[in-house]
Motif scaffolding. Structure first.
Motif, PDB file in Angstrom:
ATOM      1  N   TYR A 284      -3.179   4.805   0.610  1.00 57.59           N
ATOM      2  CA  TYR A 284      -3.831   5.158   1.244  1.00 57.59           C
ATOM      3  C   TYR A 284      -3.700   6.686   1.670  1.00 57.59           C
ATOM      4  O   TYR A 284      -2.762   6.990   2.093  1.00 57.59           O
ATOM      5  CB  TYR A 284      -3.957   4.227   2.446  1.00 57.59           C
TER       6      TYR A 284
ATOM      7  N   ILE B   5      -8.235  -0.989   7.167  1.00 54.84           N
ATOM      8  CA  ILE B   5      -8.856  -1.122   6.350  1.00 54.84           C
ATOM      9  C   ILE B   5      -8.098  -2.689   5.607  1.00 54.84           C
ATOM     10  O   ILE B   5      -7.031  -2.997   5.450  1.00 54.84           O
ATOM     11  CB  ILE B   5      -7.000  -0.288   5.725  1.00 54.84           C
TER      12      ILE B   5
ATOM     13  N   VAL C  31       1.181  -1.415   0.007  1.00 56.12           N
ATOM     14  CA  VAL C  31      -0.146   0.303   0.064  1.00 56.12           C
ATOM     15  C   VAL C  31       1.483   0.570  -0.318  1.00 56.12           C
ATOM     16  O   VAL C  31       1.966   1.430   0.797  1.00 56.12           O
ATOM     17  CB  VAL C  31      -1.087   0.256   1.264  1.00 56.12           C
TER      18      VAL C  31
ATOM     19  N   ILE D 143      -6.554  -2.637  -1.521  1.00 56.04           N
ATOM     20  CA  ILE D 143      -6.008  -1.214  -1.430  1.00 56.04           C
ATOM     21  C   ILE D 143      -4.893  -0.805  -2.239  1.00 56.04           C
ATOM     22  O   ILE D 143      -3.922  -1.622  -2.176  1.00 56.04           O
ATOM     23  CB  ILE D 143      -6.453  -0.560  -0.679  1.00 56.04           C
TER      24      ILE D 143
ATOM     25  N   ARG E  30      -7.303   4.791  12.010  1.00 56.20           N
ATOM     26  CA  ARG E  30      -8.001   4.248  10.796  1.00 56.20           C
ATOM     27  C   ARG E  30      -8.358   2.538  11.130  1.00 56.20           C
ATOM     28  O   ARG E  30      -6.792   1.994  11.768  1.00 56.20           O
ATOM     29  CB  ARG E  30      -7.969   4.234   9.751  1.00 56.20           C
TER      30      ARG E  30
END
Length: 132
Positions: free
Chosen positions: A128, A120, A51, A125, A117
């Protein structure tokens, strides 16, 4: 604090291999490019857990933590002795070898603010964004 599995290792080797350790913008260098660990940890399910973390807060990120959502403690700081300047980004391998896809993120900034957060999905993903 989230302490379960060593995530830093994959990020350290991946960042070194991809040349993303010093990815600052607007002339701001990323300091302290030496990650804390050197052992590569990888899940065997073929999922991509890399990520790119983008810092768009207006502050310098001093710490970044990513820990499996199933545990109650934070893992080590993935930035090590480095920082991530405002406007910069870095690719992290958020893979602890457990096969988990859901991770909690926590970032600390030079102004003392912490942004957390939860849950996730790093298997779904590629980017971020930390914003205010």
């Amino acid at each position: 604090m989230k302490k379960a599995i060593n995530i830093i290792a994959g990020a350290a080797l991946l960042a070194a291999a991809l040349g993303t350790v010093s990815t600052a913008t607007a002339g701001e260098p990323r300091l302290g490019a030496e990650p804390a660990a050197t052992i590569l940890v990888q899940s065997r399910d073929g999922q991509n857990r890399r990520v790119r973390i983008h810092n768009q807060t207006g502050w310098t990120m001093t710490h970044f933590f990513a820990s499996d959502s199933r545990v109650d403690d934070w893992e080590e700081d993935m930035l090590g002795s480095g920082v991530l300047a405002n406007g910069a980004s870095i690719t992290m391998n958020i893979d602890d070898g457990s096969g988990a896809c859901l991770y909690d993120f926590k970032a600390r900034f030079t102004n003392g603010q912490e942004l957390t957060r939860m849950r996730i999905n790093v298997c779904e993903i590629a980017d971020y964004y930390y914003t205010r």
